[in-house]
Design a protein around this motif. Structure first.
Motif, PDB file in Angstrom:
ATOM      1  N   SER A  32     -62.434  28.145  -0.534  1.00 34.24           N
ATOM      2  CA  SER A  32     -63.474  29.065  -1.009  1.00 34.24           C
ATOM      3  C   SER A  32     -63.493  29.152  -2.539  1.00 34.24           C
ATOM      4  CB  SER A  32     -63.267  30.448  -0.396  1.00 34.24           C
ATOM      5  OG  SER A  32     -62.018  30.970  -0.772  1.00 34.24           O
ATOM      6  N   ARG A  81     -65.491  28.026   9.807  1.00 30.74           N
ATOM      7  CA  ARG A  81     -64.857  27.444   8.628  1.00 30.74           C
ATOM      8  C   ARG A  81     -63.390  27.840   8.653  1.00 30.74           C
ATOM      9  NH1 ARG A  81     -63.406  28.782   3.872  1.00 30.74           N
ATOM     10  NH2 ARG A  81     -63.429  27.281   2.221  1.00 30.74           N
ATOM     11  N   ASP A 140     -58.500  29.122   3.940  1.00 32.02           N
ATOM     12  CA  ASP A 140     -58.035  28.318   2.813  1.00 32.02           C
ATOM     13  C   ASP A 140     -56.621  27.815   3.023  1.00 32.02           C
ATOM     14  OD1 ASP A 140     -60.455  28.742   1.668  1.00 32.02           O
ATOM     15  OD2 ASP A 140     -59.752  30.187   0.179  1.00 32.02           O
TER      16      ASP A 140
END
Length: 152
Positions: free
Chosen positions: A138, A11, A14
């Motif tokens: 997140s 992932r 951010d």
């Protein structure tokens, strides 16, 4: 090929998500504005939207609306404001991709590889984000969830 699969498993951070979303929106807005209004031989949009024929004046308003609607996601991404749950955000991503495909189909094709092809290929990025589900920050992943502590 394995390195590509490893990238898909991780992932992104951010900050990376926010930066790429802003870059995506700016590329879209600048290229659309340039090709629809500034270019020497500007592209045009088809005059049929949702099976209704529209006038040239309305077509100009639609052109500006197509460009201006993407300012809202850029502001949302720049400020990292969450407006919906993760499941809703994934639905928004798929709608975003479908709308980009629709916009690319409404641009009148010219002899050159132009903005209609750019928007068509840019539409695959929201689909990729929707399929993986990893392009949500997140902070927004936890939006709307009630966190309860269980003490033993």
């Amino acid at each position: 090929m394995l390195w590509f699969i490893k990238i898909l498993q991780k992932r992104p951070s951010d900050k990376t998500i926010i930066v790429w979303r802003i870059i995506f929106g700016l590329i879209y807005m600048i290229s659309m504005y340039y090709n629809l209004f500034i270019q020497e031989n500007p592209n045009t949009l088809e005059n049929i939207f949702f099976w209704q024929e529209v006038s040239t004046n309305t077509l100009t308003y639609i052109s500006y609306f197509i460009i201006a609607i993407w300012i809202v996601p850029i502001i949302m991404w720049a400020t990292n404001i969450c407006v919906a749950k993760k499941s809703i955000m994934r639905i928004v991503q798929i709608i975003f991709g479908i709308s980009l495909f629709y916009i690319s189909s409404k641009i009148v094709e010219g002899p050159d590889l132009d903005v209609d092809a750019l928007v068509f290929f840019m539409a695959f990025l929201p689909f990729f984000a929707w399929i993986t589900g990893k392009c949500i920050t997140s902070k927004c992943m936890k939006f709307g969830e009630k966190v309860t502590k269980i003490r033993v």
